[in-house]
Write a protein that holds these residues in place. Structure first.
Motif, PDB file in Angstrom:
ATOM      1  N   TYR A  31       0.812  -1.226   0.000  1.00 48.07           N
ATOM      2  CA  TYR A  31       0.000   0.000   0.000  1.00 48.07           C
ATOM      3  C   TYR A  31       0.845   1.277   0.000  1.00 48.07           C
ATOM      4  O   TYR A  31       0.304   2.374  -0.179  1.00 48.07           O
ATOM      5  CB  TYR A  31      -0.921   0.013   1.225  1.00 48.07           C
ATOM      6  N   GLY A  32       2.161   1.139   0.221  1.00 47.53           N
ATOM      7  CA  GLY A  32       3.020   2.313   0.238  1.00 47.53           C
ATOM      8  C   GLY A  32       2.751   3.226   1.417  1.00 47.53           C
ATOM      9  O   GLY A  32       2.750   4.458   1.279  1.00 47.53           O
ATOM     10  N   VAL A  33       2.504   2.634   2.581  1.00 49.11           N
ATOM     11  CA  VAL A  33       2.214   3.412   3.785  1.00 49.11           C
ATOM     12  C   VAL A  33       3.252   3.096   4.858  1.00 49.11           C
ATOM     13  O   VAL A  33       4.074   2.190   4.700  1.00 49.11           O
ATOM     14  CB  VAL A  33       0.793   3.115   4.307  1.00 49.11           C
ATOM     15  N   SER A  34       3.196   3.823   5.959  1.00 50.75           N
ATOM     16  CA  SER A  34       4.160   3.641   7.040  1.00 50.75           C
ATOM     17  C   SER A  34       3.785   2.456   7.925  1.00 50.75           C
ATOM     18  O   SER A  34       2.646   1.967   7.899  1.00 50.75           O
ATOM     19  CB  SER A  34       4.228   4.908   7.898  1.00 50.75           C
ATOM     20  N   ALA A  35       4.747   2.025   8.742  1.00 48.96           N
ATOM     21  CA  ALA A  35       4.484   0.952   9.704  1.00 48.96           C
ATOM     22  C   ALA A  35       3.412   1.380  10.703  1.00 48.96           C
ATOM     23  O   ALA A  35       2.587   0.561  11.140  1.00 48.96           O
ATOM     24  CB  ALA A  35       5.775   0.580  10.437  1.00 48.96           C
ATOM     25  N   PHE A  36       3.414   2.654  11.049  1.00 48.85           N
ATOM     26  CA  PHE A  36       2.424   3.160  12.007  1.00 48.85           C
ATOM     27  C   PHE A  36       1.007   3.048  11.439  1.00 48.85           C
ATOM     28  O   PHE A  36       0.056   2.747  12.165  1.00 48.85           O
ATOM     29  CB  PHE A  36       2.757   4.608  12.357  1.00 48.85           C
TER      30      PHE A  36
END
Length: 523
Positions: free
Chosen positions: A111-116
């Motif tokens: 998804y190209g998002v952060s771990a958070f």
């Protein structure tokens, strides 16, 4: 099957039944305006059959149970089917909670998002629960187990299918929506184990039944650690990755649909006869006019329960944080070991399931709620300390052993907390007491997950785990101050014969104090 004394039951068949040959004033406690707490001895002519307490003008009689039904204590053969079905759809929901966290790095890349952001897919379960507990607990009291079971399984099914619309990298908001729907379903699930155990199981089975109900949730988490790393490999091609993710989503959607259909067909509100004396008394004492919020106030005035709410939240919150962040912690020390990270999570939960079953059986036999809870909590702290010290040794087999030992006690504690809460708060609603425990767990889970995640990112895994060790130690210390006020056990021990002896002793001391009540009853 255990029946009440027939000599006592014949006077409870209706208002036209003849008065028993008892000394003057003996029928005083049957006055409809007198509320009798189950832990207080009542007169045999009324308490031999608990439904007689619930007459017009006083405590409301259960709408679906006649006096003849309540006078028979009998367990239903359907009870095992009910708890098994509940365990299955609870398992399905728990799988969906951890399916993102167990392959955190893979979903980050897809998804190209952060771990958070991926962490929040787990934490939304915790966040959603907090504001929805009271409305759902009210619905449980108002509409009963079947309605809550249908709603929970339906939402779980809906959320699973919504996620199938998120198989493109730019559709992360859709997977968030599906996860939020599943998190709402969880609110209709988490407070059910102790309620199902009380409504369907006998006095010597409730702890085992509660453990089995919690068992399903833990099994779902275990499968959620094991299956996603196997079904969704860590590959760069997003099209192939989407295909593998879709397989996982289709499987869980099909399972959720099947379970929803089974709930519609199989799940019943309650058995024809109460399975225990405590449950029979609970039916008799139930009042639809009772203030819902007054029950909450009474619970928070119960110091022992308040302490349990805090200690349970600390333990369960630590487990939620560990489960959510486990993939990140293992990958930091053992790069490329996504599958083994899932297996370590599986080991933690499977060991905890074994601990839960053993604890439930032990409680049903020993009734040592306080002692068992304290020992398990202390061993949780010891297990967490050992796990913290061995995570970075470079030997995965050591991590498997220490994580499993920690899990045996940490997740094995969860059903203990539910059952101990019911004992401390009887005859208050099991759904409310369990719900407040879960709210505490969600609050601490969010705090611990965010805090430990930040500590891991900035200082490493050991300081993050030490952070949890400190709070678990605090929980063990507070557990030592909880007094074992086992109210439900007292109610189950109050047999008609015991009550007869107590009442005869009371009458010798004071026979005239009940006379006004007798006159009022005859009016």
């Amino acid at each position: 099957m255990v029946n009440e004394d027939p000599n006592l039951r014949e006077y409870d068949d209706g208002p036209s039944a003849p008065e028993p040959a008892l000394p003057a004033g003996r029928s005083a406690s049957a006055h409809p305006s007198v509320s009798i707490h189950p832990s207080v001895s009542a007169h045999p002519s009324s308490s031999a059959h608990p439904s007689t307490l619930a007459q017009p003008g006083g405590l409301a009689h259960p709408s679906s149970s006649c006096p003849e039904e309540l006078s028979v204590i009998k367990v239903s053969k359907r009870r095992w089917v009910v708890v098994l079905l509940f365990s299955c759809y609870s398992m399905c929901n728990a799988f969906q909670w951890i399916q993102y966290g167990s392959i955190n790095n893979i979903f980050m890349n897809f998804y190209g998002v952060s771990a958070f952001a991926i962490d929040w897919l787990s934490m939304c379960y915790m966040l959603t629960y907090i504001p929805l507990l009271l409305p759902v607990a009210w619905l449980l009291e108002k509409f009963g187990l079947r309605t809550i079971a249908l709603t929970g399984s339906a939402l779980n099914c809906l959320g699973a299918w919504v996620k199938l619309g998120s198989l493109k990298p730019h559709l992360f908001p859709v997977t968030v929506l599906g996860q939020i729907i599943c998190s709402v379903a969880q609110v209709f699930i988490l407070g059910m184990p102790s309620r199902i155990a009380s409504v369907w199981f006998g006095a010597n089975e409730v702890s085992t039944a509660c453990s089995m109900a919690v068992f399903g949730n833990q099994l779902g988490i275990a499968i959620g650690f094991l299956v996603p790393p196997v079904l969704v490999p860590n590959i760069e091609d997003r099209d192939k990755l989407a295909y593998h993710i879709s397989i996982m989503f289709y499987i869980i959607g099909g399972v959720a649909t099947l379970l929803f259909i089974l709930v519609i067909i199989v799940f019943k509100e309650k058995p024809k006869h109460p399975p225990s004396r405590a449950q029979s008394l609970s039916y008799a004492l139930a009042s639809p006019d009772a203030s819902y919020f007054s029950s909450i106030v009474r619970l928070f005035k119960n110091l022992n329960f308040v302490l349990l709410v805090i200690t349970y939240g600390l333990n369960a919150g630590a487990f939620y944080a560990l489960s959510t962040l486990l993939n990140r912690m293992v990958i930091l020390h053992y790069p490329g070991e996504e599958v083994n990270a899932g297996r370590i999570g599986l080991t933690i939960v499977i060991a905890g399931m074994l601990g839960a079953v053993i604890s439930g059986i032990w409680l049903d036999r020993s009734k040592t709620y306080k002692e068992t809870t304290l020992v398990v909590y202390i061993m949780t702290v010891v297990g967490m300390v050992v796990y913290t010290l061995t995570l970075n040794l470079g030997h995965l087999w050591v991590v498997f052993i220490t994580a499993g030992t920690m899990g045996f006690f940490m997740t094995g504690y969860l059903p203990l907390g539910f059952e101990f809460a019911v004992e401390l708060t009887y005859p208050e609603s099991e759904g409310m007491s369990s719900g407040l425990l879960n709210v505490s767990a969600q609050v601490f889970g969010i705090i611990f997950t965010i805090s430990q995640g930040q500590i891991i990112d900035n200082y490493g895994t050991m300081p993050g785990n030490i952070f949890l060790c400190v709070f678990l130690t605090l929980g063990a210390a507070l557990t030592a101050f909880i007094r074992a006020d086992l109210r439900r056990q007292k109610a189950n021990k109050e047999t008609p014969e015991n009550k007869l002896q107590e009442e005869e002793e009371e009458e010798e001391e004071s026979n005239t104090s009940k006379a006004p009540t007798t006159v009022s009853e005859n009016l």
